[in-house]
Design an enzyme around this catalytic site. Structure first.
Site, PDB file in Angstrom:
ATOM      1  N   PHE A  19      38.932 -14.184 -15.556  1.00 38.22           N
ATOM      2  CA  PHE A  19      39.564 -14.190 -14.229  1.00 38.22           C
ATOM      3  C   PHE A  19      38.481 -14.422 -13.181  1.00 38.22           C
ATOM      4  O   PHE A  19      37.709 -13.520 -12.867  1.00 38.22           O
ATOM      5  CB  PHE A  19      40.253 -12.835 -14.027  1.00 38.22           C
ATOM      6  CG  PHE A  19      41.125 -12.700 -12.813  1.00 38.22           C
ATOM      7  CD1 PHE A  19      42.401 -13.229 -12.793  1.00 38.22           C
ATOM      8  CD2 PHE A  19      40.699 -11.974 -11.707  1.00 38.22           C
ATOM      9  CE1 PHE A  19      43.234 -13.059 -11.692  1.00 38.22           C
ATOM     10  CE2 PHE A  19      41.520 -11.789 -10.609  1.00 38.22           C
ATOM     11  CZ  PHE A  19      42.789 -12.337 -10.599  1.00 38.22           C
ATOM     12  N   THR A  32      36.306 -13.104  -7.854  1.00 37.52           N
ATOM     13  CA  THR A  32      35.319 -12.471  -6.981  1.00 37.52           C
ATOM     14  C   THR A  32      34.197 -13.425  -6.573  1.00 37.52           C
ATOM     15  O   THR A  32      33.675 -14.187  -7.392  1.00 37.52           O
ATOM     16  CB  THR A  32      34.716 -11.244  -7.677  1.00 37.52           C
ATOM     17  OG1 THR A  32      35.773 -10.339  -8.007  1.00 37.52           O
ATOM     18  CG2 THR A  32      33.715 -10.535  -6.782  1.00 37.52           C
ATOM     19  N   ILE A  36      31.856 -11.933 -13.041  1.00 38.57           N
ATOM     20  CA  ILE A  36      33.051 -12.385 -13.755  1.00 38.57           C
ATOM     21  C   ILE A  36      33.018 -11.862 -15.188  1.00 38.57           C
ATOM     22  O   ILE A  36      32.190 -12.278 -16.011  1.00 38.57           O
ATOM     23  CB  ILE A  36      33.152 -13.921 -13.721  1.00 38.57           C
ATOM     24  CG1 ILE A  36      33.141 -14.421 -12.280  1.00 38.57           C
ATOM     25  CG2 ILE A  36      34.417 -14.373 -14.444  1.00 38.57           C
ATOM     26  CD1 ILE A  36      34.213 -13.810 -11.384  1.00 38.57           C
ATOM     27  N   HIS A  44      26.802  20.214 -20.153  1.00 40.49           N
ATOM     28  CA  HIS A  44      25.839  19.928 -21.218  1.00 40.49           C
ATOM     29  C   HIS A  44      24.410  20.302 -20.834  1.00 40.49           C
ATOM     30  O   HIS A  44      23.545  20.394 -21.717  1.00 40.49           O
ATOM     31  CB  HIS A  44      25.880  18.439 -21.589  1.00 40.49           C
ATOM     32  CG  HIS A  44      26.986  18.070 -22.526  1.00 40.49           C
ATOM     33  ND1 HIS A  44      28.315  18.064 -22.158  1.00 40.49           N
ATOM     34  CD2 HIS A  44      26.963  17.682 -23.832  1.00 40.49           C
ATOM     35  CE1 HIS A  44      29.051  17.685 -23.177  1.00 40.49           C
ATOM     36  NE2 HIS A  44      28.260  17.448 -24.212  1.00 40.49           N
ATOM     37  N   GLY A  70      20.633  19.920 -19.749  1.00 31.43           N
ATOM     38  CA  GLY A  70      19.660  18.864 -19.973  1.00 31.43           C
ATOM     39  C   GLY A  70      20.090  17.860 -21.017  1.00 31.43           C
ATOM     40  O   GLY A  70      19.772  16.667 -20.932  1.00 31.43           O
ATOM     41  N   GLU A 123      38.675  -4.438  -9.568  1.00 30.69           N
ATOM     42  CA  GLU A 123      40.122  -4.554  -9.316  1.00 30.69           C
ATOM     43  C   GLU A 123      40.535  -3.773  -8.073  1.00 30.69           C
ATOM     44  O   GLU A 123      41.624  -3.190  -8.008  1.00 30.69           O
ATOM     45  CB  GLU A 123      40.933  -4.157 -10.549  1.00 30.69           C
ATOM     46  CG  GLU A 123      40.621  -5.064 -11.730  1.00 30.69           C
ATOM     47  CD  GLU A 123      41.690  -5.074 -12.792  1.00 30.69           C
ATOM     48  OE1 GLU A 123      42.865  -4.847 -12.469  1.00 30.69           O
ATOM     49  OE2 GLU A 123      41.338  -5.314 -13.955  1.00 30.69           O
ATOM     50  N   SER A 131      37.910   1.878  -4.154  1.00 33.67           N
ATOM     51  CA  SER A 131      38.672   3.046  -3.685  1.00 33.67           C
ATOM     52  C   SER A 131      39.031   2.902  -2.220  1.00 33.67           C
ATOM     53  O   SER A 131      40.108   3.335  -1.784  1.00 33.67           O
ATOM     54  CB  SER A 131      37.852   4.325  -3.905  1.00 33.67           C
ATOM     55  OG  SER A 131      37.730   4.618  -5.281  1.00 33.67           O
TER      56      SER A 131
END
Length: 389
Positions: free
Chosen positions: A125, A128, A159, A342, A344, A367, A370
């Site tokens: 696609f 961009t 892409i 977790h 370190g 896509e 935010s």
């Protein structure tokens, strides 16, 4: 020819097969994928044999014909492992393939979709650009008539699958935007077309094995048959429609990533001791785990509802953006908390939550960022409220 319906019973079998494939074949190879920056050939072949290159392509064109309600359940499984595995066939089913499914002519569909669904062709696609990402209206790539053909000139960046693509779905401006439309068309451009150049694969923060690159079009010539839908003015609509559906898919991926981060954290908390006590007994660790769980389950519910609304036609714009916004931001928070649980160890390469921390960062960008999702949701809500007055 209408699609044969995929029943819930049929889908349960498909979902179980995918879950088993990921658990037995992909998760054990995550280290190899990260180290080699590529998906092993045997995983690619197995995915093609399972129909994963065409799960969202209609059955009449050789795909499985899953709708978005079923697709998001698969996407949550895909998100549970290296995102490069999903990226391998993501554009075939998603934003590239769906432009053809929804807007292509019968000839274009019959020529390309069966090969896309089988994995013979990897579709990419190409939207961009350096000055046009989440908003395609800023495109500068041009398509102009030349001796009865279309000449395409311009550059695309970031892409996905460009280094291995056989076909580019290229968005290009044919005229300045005017009262009749944005002047953006979509073209089918085979990768071996003279004038098409693909750059070296990008070096990214994460998602090793998921290749992307810049693509240049320097006088690439295509015939009228390459114009998707046979219309110059369908490009912008095609982009927006494909991106909206893809946003629900990305949201589901984010939920899968977050679920994996939570599961890894639960295992670590139950088996790792400090001073002879499992760290899962510490209340502050439990607080992290509780917040992670609430985020994952909230995201799962939101994704399923957004998919239902998209399929029914109830909401194909605001709900997809709301799901992508919440779930991708949530996945970032959950991944960060997983590294904290977790300690370190969570900062060390080879530990799953370290990879997830890097992988999910991209989900908030592609896509539609935010910030763009907030504009879509907020603007849509205001317009809806205005109509109801």
């Amino acid at each position: 020819m209408a699609d044969a319906e995929v029943t819930d019973d049929d889908f349960r079998v498909i979902l179980a097969q995918v879950r088993e494939f990921i658990a037995k074949e992909v998760i054990p190879r995550e280290g190899d994928i990260a180290r080699d920056d590529r998906i092993p050939d045997e995983i690619r072949r197995a995915a093609a044999d399972m129909g994963l290159f065409g799960y969202a392509i209609p059955q009449e064109w050789g795909g499985l014909g899953l709708d978005l309600v079923h697709e998001v359940e698969l996407a949550m499984e895909f998100g549970y492992t290296s995102l490069a595995m999903r990226s391998m066939f993501g554009t075939n089913n998603g934003i590239a393939g769906q432009v053809l499914v929804r807007f292509g002519t019968d000839e274009q569909k019959s020529t390309w979709l069966p090969r896309i669904a089988s994995g013979e062709v990897v579709a990419s696609f190409a939207l961009t650009e350096s000055e046009a990402g989440s908003n395609p209206a800023g495109l500068t790539t041009r398509a102009a008539r030349e001796d009865g053909r279309w000449r395409i000139d311009g550059a695309k960046r970031y892409i996905t699958n460009a280094p291995i693509a056989d076909l580019f779905i290229v968005f290009a401006r044919t005229r300045p935007a005017d009262e009749s439309g944005p002047g953006i068309a979509v073209f089918l451009v085979p990768a071996d077309t003279p004038g098409v150049t693909v750059g070296p694969k990008d070096a990214k923060m994460g998602q090793e094995g998921a290749w992307s690159a810049e693509v240049w079009f320097d006088g690439a010539l295509v015939d009228d048959a390459a114009l998707i839908g046979g219309s110059e003015d369908g490009g912008y609509r095609a982009a927006m429609t494909s991106l909206a559906k893809g946003r629900v898919h990305i949201a589901a991926l984010a939920v899968g990533c977050a679920q994996r981060a939570l599961d890894e954290s639960l295992t670590h908390a139950a088996t790792t001791r400090q001073g002879g006590t499992p760290i899962g007994d510490f209340q502050l660790v439990q607080a992290h785990l509780a917040d992670m769980y609430v985020g994952v389950e909230s995201g799962r519910a939101l994704v399923r509802e957004a998919a239902r609304k998209y399929v029914s036609g109830e909401d194909t714009r605001v709900a997809p953006s709301a799901a992508k916004l919440y779930c991708t931001e949530m996945a970032g928070r959950v991944a960060d908390a997983a590294v904290q649980v977790h300690g370190g160890a969570g900062y060390m390469r080879g530990v799953a939550v370290e990879r997830i921390f890097r992988d999910v960062r991209l989900l908030r960008l592609y896509e539609g960022t935010s910030e763009i999702q907030r504009l879509i949701v907020g603007g849509g809500l205001v317009r809806q409220a205005t109509k109801e007055m």
